[in-house]
Design an enzyme around this catalytic site. Structure first.
Site, PDB file in Angstrom:
ATOM      1  N   ASP A 203      58.875  59.558  37.355  1.00 33.25           N
ATOM      2  CA  ASP A 203      57.464  59.743  37.044  1.00 33.25           C
ATOM      3  C   ASP A 203      56.997  58.786  35.943  1.00 33.25           C
ATOM      4  O   ASP A 203      57.699  58.594  34.943  1.00 33.25           O
ATOM      5  CB  ASP A 203      57.303  61.196  36.557  1.00 33.25           C
ATOM      6  CG  ASP A 203      55.872  61.590  36.325  1.00 33.25           C
ATOM      7  OD1 ASP A 203      55.117  61.636  37.303  1.00 33.25           O
ATOM      8  OD2 ASP A 203      55.509  61.852  35.156  1.00 33.25           O
ATOM      9  N   GLU A 246      57.539  55.517  40.125  1.00 32.89           N
ATOM     10  CA  GLU A 246      56.102  55.728  40.188  1.00 32.89           C
ATOM     11  C   GLU A 246      55.467  54.821  39.132  1.00 32.89           C
ATOM     12  O   GLU A 246      55.443  55.163  37.951  1.00 32.89           O
ATOM     13  CB  GLU A 246      55.713  57.185  39.891  1.00 32.89           C
ATOM     14  CG  GLU A 246      54.235  57.396  40.166  1.00 32.89           C
ATOM     15  CD  GLU A 246      53.486  58.318  39.216  1.00 32.89           C
ATOM     16  OE1 GLU A 246      52.376  58.732  39.562  1.00 32.89           O
ATOM     17  OE2 GLU A 246      53.991  58.618  38.117  1.00 32.89           O
ATOM     18  N   HIS A 319      50.599  64.382  46.217  1.00 35.10           N
ATOM     19  CA  HIS A 319      50.156  65.592  45.519  1.00 35.10           C
ATOM     20  C   HIS A 319      49.063  65.318  44.491  1.00 35.10           C
ATOM     21  O   HIS A 319      48.508  66.242  43.926  1.00 35.10           O
ATOM     22  CB  HIS A 319      51.360  66.225  44.831  1.00 35.10           C
ATOM     23  CG  HIS A 319      51.904  65.339  43.746  1.00 35.10           C
ATOM     24  ND1 HIS A 319      52.556  64.149  44.013  1.00 35.10           N
ATOM     25  CD2 HIS A 319      51.859  65.444  42.391  1.00 35.10           C
ATOM     26  CE1 HIS A 319      52.902  63.583  42.868  1.00 35.10           C
ATOM     27  NE2 HIS A 319      52.494  64.338  41.870  1.00 35.10           N
TER      28      HIS A 319
HETATM   29  C1  GLC Z   1      52.449  61.541  37.600  1.00 31.68           C
HETATM   30  C2  GLC Z   1      52.383  62.705  38.572  1.00 31.68           C
HETATM   31  C3  GLC Z   1      51.224  63.583  38.242  1.00 31.68           C
HETATM   32  C4  GLC Z   1      51.351  64.063  36.809  1.00 31.68           C
HETATM   33  C5  GLC Z   1      51.525  62.880  35.840  1.00 31.68           C
HETATM   34  C6  GLC Z   1      51.922  63.338  34.469  1.00 31.68           C
HETATM   35  O1  GLC Z   1      51.372  60.696  37.749  1.00 31.68           O
HETATM   36  O2  GLC Z   1      52.336  62.237  39.897  1.00 31.68           O
HETATM   37  O3  GLC Z   1      51.120  64.675  39.114  1.00 31.68           O
HETATM   38  O4  GLC Z   1      50.214  64.805  36.447  1.00 31.68           O
HETATM   39  O5  GLC Z   1      52.547  62.000  36.282  1.00 31.68           O
HETATM   40  O6  GLC Z   1      53.249  63.802  34.474  1.00 31.68           O
END
Ligand code: GLC
Ligand code: CA
Length: 574
Positions: A203, A246, A319
């Site tokens: 993440d 990500e 999501h």
């Molecule tokens: C990423 C996740 C998201 C979350 C964010 C903070 O972007 O995909 O759902 O809110 O990280 O952890």
């Protein structure tokens, strides 16, 4: 697919799901590990190679579990650690792998580390977070959750100082300049991988370090730590585990997450095996509204080649909101105008809707989008429920509208749970078009013409043709701009990914033709290099007229598409 292949992920079909939303085994209204285990046969039937589970760690759930209060166990709502182990075993015995979310950047403010950190400047944990007396530091860093946060600094009366956070103000960022933090997070990684987990979806990786005078994204220090993470994981697990980044960034920045490299071959200091292709996703939606192939062709032209042992993760929805951060202002306005006319559909810099409602439940558009996604260079990731065209609920807050219970059948609560409906963690979709009575797995399983059975056929076709994960891509430029056309080709020597010497099965040359328009279109293709070859339409194995030196003419119905396997004369591959 051979499970021992070290490059298995290049040809895998991924499936993203929140355990909470999938299936409730013990009837408390919340999905759990046992419920998911019960549904693994379904996922295997669908053809899923790898699950990506959203966070299931103890959490106050103010960011749906991305606000973690304990990295080393599971939230009892979902079951026990033993249940999680069993889930891994059950998935593995079906030839499926499992990735979970690894949230390195921040914790919940309820995490004991933060509680200690804020308690006193003398606490050994003080330096585990980023504290400051001055909320003007790092002014170059943008605010990400623009609808709820005004600054990346929040005053903490207990600590008598400001703390740094890139996301919600209840999610303090860990201080990666502190070697103890880096060590603690590597230990979290080992803890889960030791249990037999196949890897992580990592993440928010661009934000680990902060430096004055920068935008605090993609910093060299961050890359150095991620290289260390990869080194440690490779060394300890002998290259058997996979890391997926990500990093919501432009293509030229995101390719850095595969490691420093120059062109083909492997990176000398690898970081991630996979990274999501964020900029491609909104352009797929833009292309079908504009009825023009240009947004797709342009963004792929801007995407540098990646190392041979890496792969893009491709997706239509996930999501989160359909993010428009990697768009120009003009593109963003266009997307809002076309897809988010109701202000409730907007969130932060994006659109909080599911695939089917975005395209007004148009089966043809859903198919077209998937046909393009599944034939682009990368590994496709399906978001739970999108395989049956589930709807969303824009009256739920934050991104919860796309996280409602999975719709299994017409029983109580759509077969998701035996709990009284009012006890569910979230209400099921009620409206007549998308309700569980209309849209559910059981019904679509029985209906041979359903979206579900079509998606399964698509996944099978992809599995039989590894070219889609491994081949090169080149675009054709027919005069009709509404038609997207590309060739996928395997190099002559292509064999199985990994070490095996066997030849790859399936097509060695595929022509994809996609009509991005709501009307029928005719297109003329210059295929003179393939004169004498025969195109076989791959969904039905239908031979089309052989290619000649004159333009190859095709007509396509609204949002129509072809995948052609091109075969050289005599059935020989070149
Ligand atoms: C990423 C996740 C998201 C979350 C964010 C903070 O972007 O995909 O759902 O809110 O990280 O952890
Ligand atoms: Ca439960």
């Amino acid at each position: 697919m051979n499970v021992s292949d070290s490059l298995w992920f290049k040809n895998a079909v991924f499936y993203e799901l929140p355990v909470r939303a999938f299936s409730d085994w013990n009837g408390d209204g919340i999905g759990d590990f046992r419920g998911l285990i019960d549904k693994l046969d379904y996922l295997q039937w669908l053809g899923v190679d790898c699950l990506w589970l959203l966070p299931f760690y103890p959490s106050p759930l103010r960011d749906d579990g991305y606000d973690i209060a304990d990295f080393r166990t599971v939230d009892p709502d979902y079951g026990s650690l033993e249940d999680f182990r069993e889930l891994l075993d059950e998935a593995h015995s079906r030839g499926m792998r499992v990735l979970t979310d690894l949230v390195l950047n921040h914790t919940s403010d309820q995490h004991p580390w933060f509680q200690q950190s804020r308690s006193s400047p003398a606490s050994p944990y003080r330096d585990w977070y980023v504290w400051s007396d001055d909320p003007r530091r790092f002014p170059g860093a943008r605010v990400i959750f623009t609808d709820s946060e005004v600054s990346n600094w929040t005053w903490d009366p207990a600590a008598n100082a400001y703390f740094w956070h890139r996301f919600y103000s209840h999610q303090p960022d860990l201080n990666f300049d502190n070697p103890e933090v880096r060590k603690a997070m590597l230990e979290v990684v080992f803890y889960w991988l030791d249990l037999g987990l196949d890897g992580f979806r990592c993440d928010a990786v661009p934000y680990l370090f902060e430096r004055e005078g920068t935008n605090c994204e993609n910093l060299p220090e961050t890359h150095a730590f991620l290289q260390e993470l990869r080194r440690e994981v490779d060394a300890r697990y002998h290259g058997t585990r996979v890391l997926l980044a990500e990093a919501n960034q432009w293509p030229s920045d995101v390719v850095r997450y595969f490691g420093p490299f120059g062109g083909a071959g492997a990176a000398p200091a690898p970081e991630f095996h996979m990274a999501f292709h964020f900029p491609l996703m909104p352009r797929l939606f833009m292309a079908i509204r504009q009825e023009a192939r240009r947004p797709i062709v342009d963004i792929l032209a801007q995407t540098p080649a990646i190392p041979d042992n890496c792969q893009w993760g491709l997706f239509l929805r996930n999501h989160d909101e359909l993010t428009l951060e990697m768009c120009t202002d003009e593109e963003r306005d266009y997307m809002y105008y076309e897809y988010a006319r109701d202000p409730r559909m907007k969130l932060n810099i994006g659109i909080r809707r599911r695939l089917a409602p975005i395209v007004d439940n148009s089966r043809r558009e859903i198919e077209l989008m998937n046909v393009v996604l599944f034939s682009m260079p990368g590994a496709p990731i399906v978001y739970y429920g999108d395989e049956i065209g589930m709807g969303d609920n824009i009256y739920l807050s934050d991104r919860n509208g796309v996280r409602t219970p999975m719709q299994w059948n017409v029983d109580r609560n759509g077969g998701f749970s035996k709990a009284p409906p009012e006890r569910l963690y979230a209400p099921l979709i009620q409206n007549p078009i998308y309700s569980f009575q209309a849209v559910n797995i059981e019904r679509q399983f029985q209906d041979t013409n359903s979206l579900l059975n079509w998606m399964r056929a698509l996944i099978q076709l992809r599995h039989r043709n590894p070219i889609f994960g491994l081949g090169g891509i080149s675009f054709l430029s027919p005069a009709n701009e509404r038609v997207l056309v590309y060739l996928r080709r395997l190099p002559k020597s292509a064999h199985r990914p990994g070490e095996g010497p066997d030849e790859l099965p399936g097509a060695r040359c595929v022509l994809v033709v996609a009509n991005l328009s709501r009307n029928s279109q005719a297109v003329e293709l210059d295929l003179s290099n393939f004169a004498g070859w025969t195109p076989y339409e791959m969904f039905g194995e239908i031979a089309f007229p052989p290619v000649t030196t004159t333009p190859y003419q095709l007509t396509l119905g609204p949002y129509g598409y072809f995948w052609f396997r091109l075969e050289a004369p005599g059935g020989q591959f070149e």
